[in-house]
Design an enzyme around this catalytic site. Structure first.
Site: not given
Ligand code: GLA
Length: 727
Positions: A533, A613
């Site tokens: 928030d 990777e």
């Protein structure tokens, strides 16, 4: 710009594209006349109409005028108990037991500079900003309510805050004090809320308003995974590019409520603020209560523009210096790599692989302190575990520094394990109701953060750890909801204050941490995105978006989050496959594309990642750093809605000067005999010609109107990034 017509007592607030207006009427009631696309300064109260309505009481001073009723007027801050039966904004209980609030305008003033709040988060004004303060008083009681307004012209943002003062000689009890009341003289609106659960937070949920009260809230002590203190009201036909949209955001991290009521004469009232659930605040004579700040954006041109205004306001006016605008490092977090079982050597192994891949910050997650080998013990004892980390942070951090990495650490200050020294010493420091055994959550209890001595003790230990080494990042976690809410430090009549005092306590400690270590970047977290928030963002410029790191689920989570919050607020990491939460397998490239549209990081054992990777990771971090400003500060466009289950999800960032753009796209479903697909872009300069990925070039108007042909990729969950540069 604030314009006041003194004679007619009309108060008009203008931002670049919007106008907000209120007016004191003949009975000194502050009526809300308009909020919408920018218009001139004219008195818009001609829009307020009067009619004799049955069952609508008339205030005594209206005499025999049966057309004047508080129940039908659009009000700026709704009252209670005196004839308006719609949602109240405030309810006051007086010593005689009456529960009422009647408010009339008694004064106003304009001040230079945007107002600030003490102990609560707020949007900070720039030079030249102004504040409008309006005072309302209850004619029959010694109570004053001040409404403060801040105007942010560039972001089309208006902030509101409310302060209640007991001017009488006896205590009164505040049972509700909302931050925002917004009345509309129409009800053909949709309400959008952002809902979900742990691991699937902030999914937009949109429905036309129906008659009666509808809304969301939290009573968990946090803003919650389930609902968000950000809601939107918009035209029924509004979409990303079109329609009038009102975004409302509460800067608060505890129990909130956002309710919309469509009432009998096709009016709508939106009220947002602290949830009145178990709330009761005693105001002694002369004392004031300040409600959290609320922020409003009105976009006359769709949801996309509304989001971009919030993003900009948060980045530029909510995040505090020195972190505002500061570059966020690419991080590696060891949680999903090791969980609780690690030692300094294991961490160093991960770091040794991470540093050459371009990762800048090493974050040591849960498990470094007290007796903490699983989540059943240790919380509350913020002392380094020397058997895992011999020599403490003093020994570990220089090893990381040698590799060129900075260091960050996980804490969960608000919690206590029953199996901890802190709890054995102070069992009454946990929230619990006398005579009852408190509920556990993740096998832990919640500390009573309303008590300064509790905060002091916890903070003292944490500060010592942070001061023992060069720490540049803290992950502040909070892993359970509040239950058994009762404080041993407050008398019975003040127990209704504990939920809010708890939030104020959290804010106070965050502020202390920020003041003592201004350069430390704090990342908020609450079981992932359970306290995502604007209140937290004031202290913690980024928040871990979700414990769900699956790239495909994240498309939805980050999409929903983006309605109110910017990319720079959303913690997002690449993790292993099969994903630990849902078992899905996605390519490393795709995981990178999704995570780099957030505050980018990795959360896996890099020392176990194969060379191929690692090469992808190296390319990802280099790409992210090269385009950092575009990704983090660019204007954000949602190109598709992942909840529509289309073949792909796409979004785009455009630099403010529109000379660069980045389109990201993830294919979410695959089929043979693929159709030819074309993606239309947004936000480009129609006059410019853009080169795409260093190859072909097309004019901006063409890319927006006709689109870009998508390649046919095969294999699950493939992705694509298109980097556009104006020639
Ligand atoms: C929460 C967080 C995770 C991790 C763990 C540690 O679940 O969301 O990221 O920090 O706690 O216990």
């Amino acid at each position: 710009m604030i314009v006041i017509n003194k004679e007619h007592r009309v108060f008009t607030l203008h931002t670049k594209n919007t106008t907000y207006q209120m007016k004191a009427d003949r009975h000194n009631v502050l009526i809300h006349t308009y909020y919408g696309p920018r218009v001139g300064d004219c008195d818009l109260s001609y829009l307020v109409r009067y009619a004799d309505r049955a069952c609508a009481p008339n205030p005594h001073e209206a005499g025999t005028d049966r057309t004047y009723s508080l129940d039908t007027l659009p009000q700026e801050y709704s009252t209670c108990g005196v004839g308006d039966f719609r949602l109240p904004s405030i309810e006051v209980e007086y010593p005689d037991g009456s529960r009422v609030a009647d408010l009339r305008l008694t004064g106003w003033k304009v001040e230079r500079g945007k107002y600030e709040l003490d102990g609560l988060p707020f949007f900070r004004g720039t030079e030249g900003a102004e504040t409008l303060r309006i005072t309302l008083e209850d004619p029959a009681a010694d109570l004053a309510v001040e409404l403060a307004y801040g105007v942010f012209e560039d972001c089309d943002l208006i902030t509101r805050s409310v302060q209640v003062r007991n001017c009488g000689s006896a205590p009164v009890r505040l049972r509700q004090c909302a931050s925002l009341c917004l009345d509309f003289q129409r009800s053909d609106l949709d309400l959008i809320t952002f809902d979900g659960c742990h691991m699937m937070e902030r999914a937009p949920s949109r429905a036309p308003l129906r008659s009666g009260v509808q809304g969301v809230g939290s009573v968990r002590g946090t803003s919650s995974h389930q609902h968000n203190p950000f809601v939107v009201l918009c035209d029924r036909e509004a979409n990303e590019n079109y329609g009038l949209c009102y975004g409302t955001m509460l800067l608060y991290s505890g129990n909130f409520q956002a309710q919309a009521e469509a009432s009998q004469y096709d009016n709508v009232r939106l009220v947002m603020g602290i949830n009145p659930y178990q709330f009761c605040w005693t105001l002694e004579p002369d004392a004031t209560f300040t409600a959290p700040e609320a922020a409003l954006v009105c976009s006359p041109s769709g949801l996309g523009q509304m989001s971009r205004q919030f993003h900009r306001a948060i980045r530029e006016h909510l995040i505090q210096d020195p972190l505002r605008g500061a570059r966020r490092p690419v991080l590696i977090n060891n949680w999903e790599a090791t969980y609780f079982s690690f030692d300094a050597e294991k961490l160093a192994d991960i770091a040794k692989t991470a540093a050459p891949l371009g990762i800048e910050l090493f974050v040591m997650d849960d498990g470094w302190f007290g007796k903490r080998d699983d989540d059943n013990s240790g919380l509350g004892d913020w002392v380094v575990n020397h058997s895992k980390l011999p020599g403490g942070l003093e020994a570990l951090v220089p090893r990381l520094k040698e590799l060129g990495m900075s260091f960050g650490i996980w804490i969960e200050p608000e919690m206590v394990s029953e199996d901890s020294d802190l709890y054995r010493e102070h069992p009454d420091w946990a929230l619990r109701i006398p005579g009852r055994v408190p509920a556990r959550g993740r096998n832990q209890l919640v500390l009573d953060f309303s008590r300064p001595e509790v905060r002091r003790r916890v903070y003292g230990q944490i500060k010592a750890v942070l001061a023992s080494a060069d720490v540049s990042y803290v992950k502040w976690d909070m892993n359970r909801s509040l239950s058994d809410v009762w404080s041993a430090a407050l008398p019975p009549q003040r127990q209704g204050e504990v939920f809010h005092r708890y939030v104020l306590g959290v804010y106070e400690m965050l502020d202390q941490l920020r003041r003592d270590f201004p350069h430390i970047l704090i990342e908020g977290c609450a079981g992932g995105g359970g306290r995502f928030d604007a209140g937290m963002l004031y202290y913690t410029p980024q928040i871990w978006c979700s414990d769900n790191t699956d790239a495909i689920d994240r498309l939805r989570i980050q999409y929903g989050t983006s309605f109110g919050y910017p990319v720079s607020a959303m913690g997002a990491h690449v993790s292993v496959v099969p994903n630990e939460e849902n078992g899905r397998i996605t390519p490393m490239e795709t995981r990178g594309v999704v995570a780099m549209s957030g505050t980018f990081g990795y959360e896996m054992d890099l020392s176990a990642v194969p060379q191929e990777e690692q090469a992808i990771i190296r390319r990802q971090t280099a790409f992210f750093k090269e385009h950092y400003d575009l990704i983090q500060q660019g204007d954000y466009y949602r190109l598709t809605d992942p909840f529509q289950n289309g073949p792909y999800t796409a979004w785009e960032q455009v630099s403010p000067d529109r000379r660069e753009a980045l389109v990201s796209l993830v294919f979410t479903s695959l089929r043979a005999a693929q159709p030819f697909r074309t993606l239309r872009l947004k936000g480009l300069d129609p006059q410019q010609t853009y080169q795409v990925n260093g190859g072909g070039s097309w004019p901006g108007d063409v890319l927006m109107a006709a689109g870009y042909p998508l390649p046919m990729l095969s294999g699950d969950y493939q992705s694509l990034q298109l980097y556009l540069r104006a020639l």
